[in-house]
Design a protein around this motif. Sequence first.
Motif, mmCIF file in Angstrom:
data_model
loop_
_atom_site.group_PDB
_atom_site.id
_atom_site.type_symbol
_atom_site.label_atom_id
_atom_site.label_comp_id
_atom_site.label_asym_id
_atom_site.label_seq_id
_atom_site.Cartn_x
_atom_site.Cartn_y
_atom_site.Cartn_z
ATOM 1 N N PRO A 1 9.230 31.229 -50.208
ATOM 2 C CA PRO A 1 8.718 30.698 -51.460
ATOM 3 C C PRO A 1 7.342 29.671 -51.212
ATOM 4 O O PRO A 1 7.303 29.344 -50.083
ATOM 5 N N ILE A 2 6.673 29.555 -52.273
ATOM 6 C CA ILE A 2 5.456 28.530 -52.052
ATOM 7 C C ILE A 2 5.834 27.328 -52.895
ATOM 8 O O ILE A 2 6.313 27.398 -54.190
ATOM 9 N N TYR B 1 12.469 23.302 -45.359
ATOM 10 C CA TYR B 1 13.256 24.312 -45.477
ATOM 11 C C TYR B 1 13.156 24.931 -47.032
ATOM 12 O O TYR B 1 13.543 26.050 -47.151
ATOM 13 N N TRP B 2 12.612 24.362 -47.985
ATOM 14 C CA TRP B 2 12.537 24.719 -49.147
ATOM 15 C C TRP B 2 11.474 25.621 -49.412
ATOM 16 O O TRP B 2 11.403 26.737 -50.444
ATOM 17 N N GLY B 3 10.320 25.746 -48.514
ATOM 18 C CA GLY B 3 9.653 26.840 -48.674
ATOM 19 C C GLY B 3 8.017 26.487 -47.928
ATOM 20 O O GLY B 3 8.046 25.628 -47.182
ATOM 21 N N ILE B 4 7.072 27.245 -48.208
ATOM 22 C CA ILE B 4 5.660 26.872 -47.516
ATOM 23 C C ILE B 4 4.789 26.142 -48.637
ATOM 24 O O ILE B 4 4.577 26.563 -49.618
ATOM 25 N N SER B 5 4.266 25.044 -48.040
ATOM 26 C CA SER B 5 3.408 24.085 -48.742
ATOM 27 C C SER B 5 2.155 24.331 -48.276
ATOM 28 O O SER B 5 1.664 24.885 -47.185
ATOM 29 N N PHE C 1 -0.337 25.481 -58.599
ATOM 30 C CA PHE C 1 -1.390 24.767 -57.722
ATOM 31 C C PHE C 1 -1.159 24.543 -56.289
ATOM 32 O O PHE C 1 -2.109 24.722 -55.605
ATOM 33 N N GLU C 2 -0.077 24.921 -55.831
ATOM 34 C CA GLU C 2 0.236 24.850 -54.378
ATOM 35 C C GLU C 2 -0.311 26.211 -53.903
ATOM 36 O O GLU C 2 -1.134 26.288 -52.764
ATOM 37 N N ALA D 1 4.586 38.382 -55.310
ATOM 38 C CA ALA D 1 4.949 38.189 -56.573
ATOM 39 C C ALA D 1 4.372 36.746 -57.289
ATOM 40 O O ALA D 1 4.225 35.881 -56.333
ATOM 41 N N SER D 2 3.906 36.573 -58.324
ATOM 42 C CA SER D 2 3.623 35.474 -59.037
ATOM 43 C C SER D 2 2.604 34.927 -58.280
ATOM 44 O O SER D 2 1.318 35.591 -58.133
ATOM 45 N N ALA D 3 2.510 33.684 -57.694
ATOM 46 C CA ALA D 3 1.645 32.989 -57.006
ATOM 47 C C ALA D 3 1.168 33.526 -55.819
ATOM 48 O O ALA D 3 -0.034 33.772 -55.397
#
Length: 420
Positions: free
Chosen positions: A47-48, A54-58, A88-89, A113-115
């Motif tokens: 995810p972005i 670990y929550w995602g890619i920033s 925005f990320e 998908a999405s962003a």
Amino acid sequence: MRTTPNPTNRYWGNNALPKTKAEFFNAVTTPLPGGEGTIATIRMYGPIDSWGGYWGISTKDIGEVLDALPDSVTQIILRINSPGGEVFEGVSILNMLRAHKATITAVVDGLAASAASFIAAGCDDTVMSPGTQMMIHSPSGFTWGNAAELRKDADVLDSIEASIVEIYTEKAGDQGWTALLAAETWLTAAESVELGIADRIAVIPDAGESTTVGEEDPILILPIEVEDSAEAVAAARVAPIRAKAAAAATNLPSSTEPDEPNRKENAVAYSDLTAGLRERLGVNNAAVTDDELLEALDETLAERAEPTIPAAPEGTVLVDAAVWEDVQAKAQLGAAARAEQESTRRDGIIRAAIEEGRISPANQEIWRAQLDKDETGTTAQIATLAKNATLLGEIGRSDEIGDADTALYSNVYPAAKKES
């Protein structure tokens, strides 16, 4: 495609977190004969999310990877398998990639998908791997407030969508994007190319062997070795000397008869070896036997052997103190984030019950406390309550209600008070 972080809807859900960031995000380079790389691969599998880690890619993660690439890199292969995330990320990541001197080739390996879709579409070259898909939709957000606030946030979402449409239009021209986004359009690889949001379908090779940029120091696991003892270490050191001494002993001169030469060189070599051993071991007896000399050597090596670290129990992991402190700090942050998620989710259950008229706003704290004690039972109990049974405002009153009417009114509306 979220406009702000939503801690109650994390991509990983109930699944176990990846053990290392390299499982869904890393970068590699292809070396040239001269030792430098001109092509880099960045894998964006996840995810972005502005939280990163670990929550995602920033944006910060992408920036660190780009900063770590050699100056010789002239092409970046961005491999994507992502459900999207924060708008925005995603825009920041795309612009950071565009600002890099290298040309960017986006390769959709699974789903963009999405962003993630407008990141892929915004690159210099967009390639769909066979069997992959893109999904585009309108941005969404979470809002709580009155009608004026809701209308204002709706205008903000329209503005964000217009910015996203600019990225798609730059890639594929005017395709009626507003309708496609509102319909949440899923596109196969061929449909993506036909629409113009992707350039071609192909299998793009990776840049090279996988090495994670910025990977933390590995955790060392100490194996249990049965033979790891002072005696075993000494025996291992003595074994080559024993073999050399035995080989020299078999070559001692045994005869001076014709046709059988006297091997004086071997004799001299063996004599030098034993003299050297006696000197180093402090043995003054020149008539010492080979066995006695080797026994003295064994004792000396055993005394000088470095003390062995006791084997740790099976399953024990030894880590550096600083690494352990960092792990504990991250665990505390994760626990706090989890608690915040649970609180936000339970608040949402109470808000929904109030909006449906199942419970009264005046009793929401009681229900909220009960929800903390027994979420399953309380949720089931709320579900059994009738909808629209709670009055959110005063309907009217009369000073002429009789006692019988008052009793009936109280049965229907227990919280109401008779006016006198």
